[in-house]
Scaffold this motif. Structure first.
Motif, PDB file in Angstrom:
ATOM      1  N   MET A   1       0.821  -1.210   0.000  1.00  0.00           N
ATOM      2  CA  MET A   1       0.000   0.000   0.000  1.00  0.00           C
ATOM      3  C   MET A   1       0.857   1.264   0.000  1.00  0.00           C
ATOM      4  O   MET A   1       0.435   2.311  -0.438  1.00  0.00           O
ATOM      5  CB  MET A   1      -0.914   0.026   1.223  1.00  0.00           C
ATOM      6  N   HIS A   2       2.122   1.164   0.506  1.00  0.00           N
ATOM      7  CA  HIS A   2       2.954   2.363   0.547  1.00  0.00           C
ATOM      8  C   HIS A   2       3.446   2.748  -0.834  1.00  0.00           C
ATOM      9  O   HIS A   2       3.720   3.913  -1.090  1.00  0.00           O
ATOM     10  CB  HIS A   2       4.148   2.141   1.486  1.00  0.00           C
ATOM     11  N   GLY A   3       3.574   1.785  -1.737  1.00  0.00           N
ATOM     12  CA  GLY A   3       4.062   2.075  -3.075  1.00  0.00           C
ATOM     13  C   GLY A   3       3.216   3.091  -3.804  1.00  0.00           C
ATOM     14  O   GLY A   3       3.726   4.129  -4.248  1.00  0.00           O
ATOM     15  N   PRO A   4       1.892   2.853  -3.964  1.00  0.00           N
ATOM     16  CA  PRO A   4       1.060   3.821  -4.673  1.00  0.00           C
ATOM     17  C   PRO A   4       1.039   5.200  -4.019  1.00  0.00           C
ATOM     18  O   PRO A   4       1.039   6.209  -4.712  1.00  0.00           O
ATOM     19  CB  PRO A   4      -0.330   3.170  -4.634  1.00  0.00           C
ATOM     20  N   VAL A   5       1.013   5.242  -2.672  1.00  0.00           N
ATOM     21  CA  VAL A   5       1.000   6.536  -1.987  1.00  0.00           C
ATOM     22  C   VAL A   5       2.305   7.273  -2.237  1.00  0.00           C
ATOM     23  O   VAL A   5       2.312   8.480  -2.523  1.00  0.00           O
ATOM     24  CB  VAL A   5       0.766   6.338  -0.473  1.00  0.00           C
ATOM     25  N   THR A   6       3.429   6.549  -2.175  1.00  0.00           N
ATOM     26  CA  THR A   6       4.723   7.172  -2.439  1.00  0.00           C
ATOM     27  C   THR A   6       4.793   7.684  -3.875  1.00  0.00           C
ATOM     28  O   THR A   6       5.277   8.793  -4.127  1.00  0.00           O
ATOM     29  CB  THR A   6       5.859   6.165  -2.187  1.00  0.00           C
ATOM     30  N   ALA A   7       4.298   6.882  -4.808  1.00  0.00           N
ATOM     31  CA  ALA A   7       4.293   7.308  -6.211  1.00  0.00           C
ATOM     32  C   ALA A   7       3.418   8.549  -6.398  1.00  0.00           C
ATOM     33  O   ALA A   7       3.760   9.454  -7.162  1.00  0.00           O
ATOM     34  CB  ALA A   7       3.805   6.166  -7.098  1.00  0.00           C
ATOM     35  N   GLY A   8       2.284   8.590  -5.690  1.00  0.00           N
ATOM     36  CA  GLY A   8       1.409   9.744  -5.780  1.00  0.00           C
ATOM     37  C   GLY A   8       2.091  11.004  -5.278  1.00  0.00           C
ATOM     38  O   GLY A   8       2.017  12.061  -5.919  1.00  0.00           O
ATOM     39  N   TRP A   9       2.766  10.912  -4.135  1.00  0.00           N
ATOM     40  CA  TRP A   9       3.445  12.096  -3.603  1.00  0.00           C
ATOM     41  C   TRP A   9       4.613  12.509  -4.482  1.00  0.00           C
ATOM     42  O   TRP A   9       4.924  13.702  -4.613  1.00  0.00           O
ATOM     43  CB  TRP A   9       3.923  11.840  -2.177  1.00  0.00           C
ATOM     44  N   LEU A  10       5.289  11.530  -5.103  1.00  0.00           N
ATOM     45  CA  LEU A  10       6.367  11.872  -6.029  1.00  0.00           C
ATOM     46  C   LEU A  10       5.820  12.641  -7.224  1.00  0.00           C
ATOM     47  O   LEU A  10       6.418  13.631  -7.680  1.00  0.00           O
ATOM     48  CB  LEU A  10       7.070  10.594  -6.496  1.00  0.00           C
ATOM     49  N   LEU A  11       4.657  12.207  -7.703  1.00  0.00           N
ATOM     50  CA  LEU A  11       4.012  12.913  -8.812  1.00  0.00           C
ATOM     51  C   LEU A  11       3.622  14.330  -8.400  1.00  0.00           C
ATOM     52  O   LEU A  11       3.802  15.279  -9.171  1.00  0.00           O
ATOM     53  CB  LEU A  11       2.776  12.119  -9.256  1.00  0.00           C
ATOM     54  N   VAL A  12       3.100  14.477  -7.187  1.00  0.00           N
ATOM     55  CA  VAL A  12       2.756  15.810  -6.671  1.00  0.00           C
ATOM     56  C   VAL A  12       4.000  16.701  -6.639  1.00  0.00           C
ATOM     57  O   VAL A  12       3.974  17.864  -7.078  1.00  0.00           O
ATOM     58  CB  VAL A  12       2.126  15.706  -5.273  1.00  0.00           C
ATOM     59  N   LEU A  14       6.877  16.441  -8.309  1.00  0.00           N
ATOM     60  CA  LEU A  14       7.404  16.753  -9.637  1.00  0.00           C
ATOM     61  C   LEU A  14       6.561  17.817 -10.336  1.00  0.00           C
ATOM     62  O   LEU A  14       7.095  18.749 -10.945  1.00  0.00           O
ATOM     63  CB  LEU A  14       7.465  15.477 -10.481  1.00  0.00           C
ATOM     64  N   CYS A  15       5.240  17.669 -10.259  1.00  0.00           N
ATOM     65  CA  CYS A  15       4.358  18.644 -10.913  1.00  0.00           C
ATOM     66  C   CYS A  15       4.448  20.009 -10.249  1.00  0.00           C
ATOM     67  O   CYS A  15       4.447  21.041 -10.937  1.00  0.00           O
ATOM     68  CB  CYS A  15       2.918  18.137 -10.902  1.00  0.00           C
ATOM     69  N   ALA A  16       4.518  20.032  -8.920  1.00  0.00           N
ATOM     70  CA  ALA A  16       4.642  21.311  -8.214  1.00  0.00           C
ATOM     71  C   ALA A  16       5.972  21.983  -8.534  1.00  0.00           C
ATOM     72  O   ALA A  16       6.037  23.205  -8.707  1.00  0.00           O
ATOM     73  CB  ALA A  16       4.500  21.094  -6.706  1.00  0.00           C
ATOM     74  N   ALA A  17       7.051  21.184  -8.634  1.00  0.00           N
ATOM     75  CA  ALA A  17       8.355  21.751  -8.986  1.00  0.00           C
ATOM     76  C   ALA A  17       8.327  22.319 -10.397  1.00  0.00           C
ATOM     77  O   ALA A  17       8.873  23.407 -10.663  1.00  0.00           O
ATOM     78  CB  ALA A  17       9.440  20.687  -8.855  1.00  0.00           C
ATOM     79  N   ALA A  18       7.678  21.603 -11.327  1.00  0.00           N
ATOM     80  CA  ALA A  18       7.563  22.102 -12.696  1.00  0.00           C
ATOM     81  C   ALA A  18       6.751  23.395 -12.720  1.00  0.00           C
ATOM     82  O   ALA A  18       7.108  24.356 -13.417  1.00  0.00           O
ATOM     83  CB  ALA A  18       6.916  21.044 -13.588  1.00  0.00           C
ATOM     84  N   GLY A  20       6.433  25.535 -10.268  1.00  0.00           N
ATOM     85  CA  GLY A  20       7.237  26.591  -9.656  1.00  0.00           C
ATOM     86  C   GLY A  20       8.275  27.141 -10.621  1.00  0.00           C
ATOM     87  O   GLY A  20       8.508  28.357 -10.676  1.00  0.00           O
ATOM     88  N   TYR A  21       8.909  26.260 -11.386  1.00  0.00           N
ATOM     89  CA  TYR A  21       9.893  26.746 -12.346  1.00  0.00           C
ATOM     90  C   TYR A  21       9.221  27.569 -13.452  1.00  0.00           C
ATOM     91  O   TYR A  21       9.790  28.553 -13.934  1.00  0.00           O
ATOM     92  CB  TYR A  21      10.666  25.585 -12.975  1.00  0.00           C
ATOM     93  N   CYS A  22       7.999  27.174 -13.836  1.00  0.00           N
ATOM     94  CA  CYS A  22       7.272  27.953 -14.845  1.00  0.00           C
ATOM     95  C   CYS A  22       6.946  29.353 -14.321  1.00  0.00           C
ATOM     96  O   CYS A  22       6.940  30.318 -15.090  1.00  0.00           O
ATOM     97  CB  CYS A  22       6.001  27.224 -15.271  1.00  0.00           C
ATOM     98  N   LEU A  23       6.686  29.481 -13.024  1.00  0.00           N
ATOM     99  CA  LEU A  23       6.507  30.820 -12.444  1.00  0.00           C
ATOM    100  C   LEU A  23       7.780  31.638 -12.572  1.00  0.00           C
ATOM    101  O   LEU A  23       7.741  32.840 -12.852  1.00  0.00           O
ATOM    102  CB  LEU A  23       6.101  30.706 -10.973  1.00  0.00           C
ATOM    103  N   PHE A  45       0.635  23.103 -11.392  1.00  0.00           N
ATOM    104  CA  PHE A  45      -0.004  23.117 -10.074  1.00  0.00           C
ATOM    105  C   PHE A  45      -1.350  22.383 -10.099  1.00  0.00           C
ATOM    106  O   PHE A  45      -1.733  21.753  -9.108  1.00  0.00           O
ATOM    107  CB  PHE A  45      -0.188  24.557  -9.592  1.00  0.00           C
ATOM    108  N   GLY A  46      -2.065  22.465 -11.230  1.00  0.00           N
ATOM    109  CA  GLY A  46      -3.325  21.730 -11.326  1.00  0.00           C
ATOM    110  C   GLY A  46      -3.116  20.231 -11.269  1.00  0.00           C
ATOM    111  O   GLY A  46      -3.844  19.511 -10.578  1.00  0.00           O
TER     112      GLY A  46
END
Length: 208
Positions: A1-12, A14-18, A20-23, A45-46
């Protein structure tokens, strides 16, 4: 169960970092970098918000509809701005790619709004990558449309990755020879952000 949650947070992350750089790119002195940075920041961010694991947050149906409205407005803005000024072929391709991305976000938000009412009670029991997009039913979406988007984004990711591979040294994009570029002006970092968001889109579409 930790795998999907970890993957989800990694996706969050990466997208937030992208996003932020676009800002940061919005303050670039290079018009080509600055022109689309705001829309790409919204996409980043979406997607970060939509990728929050289902075990943490289960948004109500109205929130998915709000996502659809926001990205529908972004799609309309992209369409109007693309028609309102002449573009070189590569800029036109970029506008079309961004338009497709915003429409894909509308599609995913509508699909999730349509299934959230029927899956609200079971969202906590979802496992696998379906936990990445909160409350998503594997039956959501239109298979043919989802498949077409998957094919497009798979091709886009492969193409963007190929363009990031090291090649022969050339003059800088601003014609300044070997002059160092500011962080917000570097085209390879902008492409890396778009590659990241393309990968995130693939991961989200796979949950439909």
């Amino acid at each position: 169960m930790h795998g999907p949650v970890t993957a989800g947070w990694l996706l969050v992350a990466l997208c937030a970092a992208a996003g932020g750089y676009c800002l940061l790119r919005m303050r670039s002195s290079v018009d080509e970098q600055r022109g689309s940075a705001g829309g790409e920041a919204l996409m980043g961010f979406g997607m970060a918000a939509m990728a929050v694991p289902g075990a943490v947050l289960a948004p109500p149906r109205w929130m998915w509809l709000a996502y659809a409205v926001v990205f529908g407005g972004a799609a309309l803005h992209t369409l109007v701005s693309a028609r309102g000024r002449p573009h070189r072929p590569h800029r036109l391709r970029h506008h079309l790619h961004h338009l497709l991305g915003t429409l894909a976000m509308v599609y995913m938000a509508v699909a999730m709004a349509a299934t959230s009412s029927g899956t609200a009670g079971a969202s906590g029991a979802h496992s696998g990558m379906s936990g990445t997009m909160t409350g998503m039913s594997v039956a959501g979406g239109i298979p043919l449309l989802t498949g077409a988007l998957l094919i497009y984004y798979a091709g886009y990711v492969l193409g963007a990755g190929a363009r990031l591979l090291p090649g022969p040294a050339t003059a800088g994009p601003t014609g300044g020879g070997g002059a160092a570029l500011a962080w917000g002006d570097r085209p390879e970092l902008g492409l890396a952000c778009r590659l990241t968001m393309g990968l995130a889109m693939l991961a989200m579409l796979l949950t439909l």
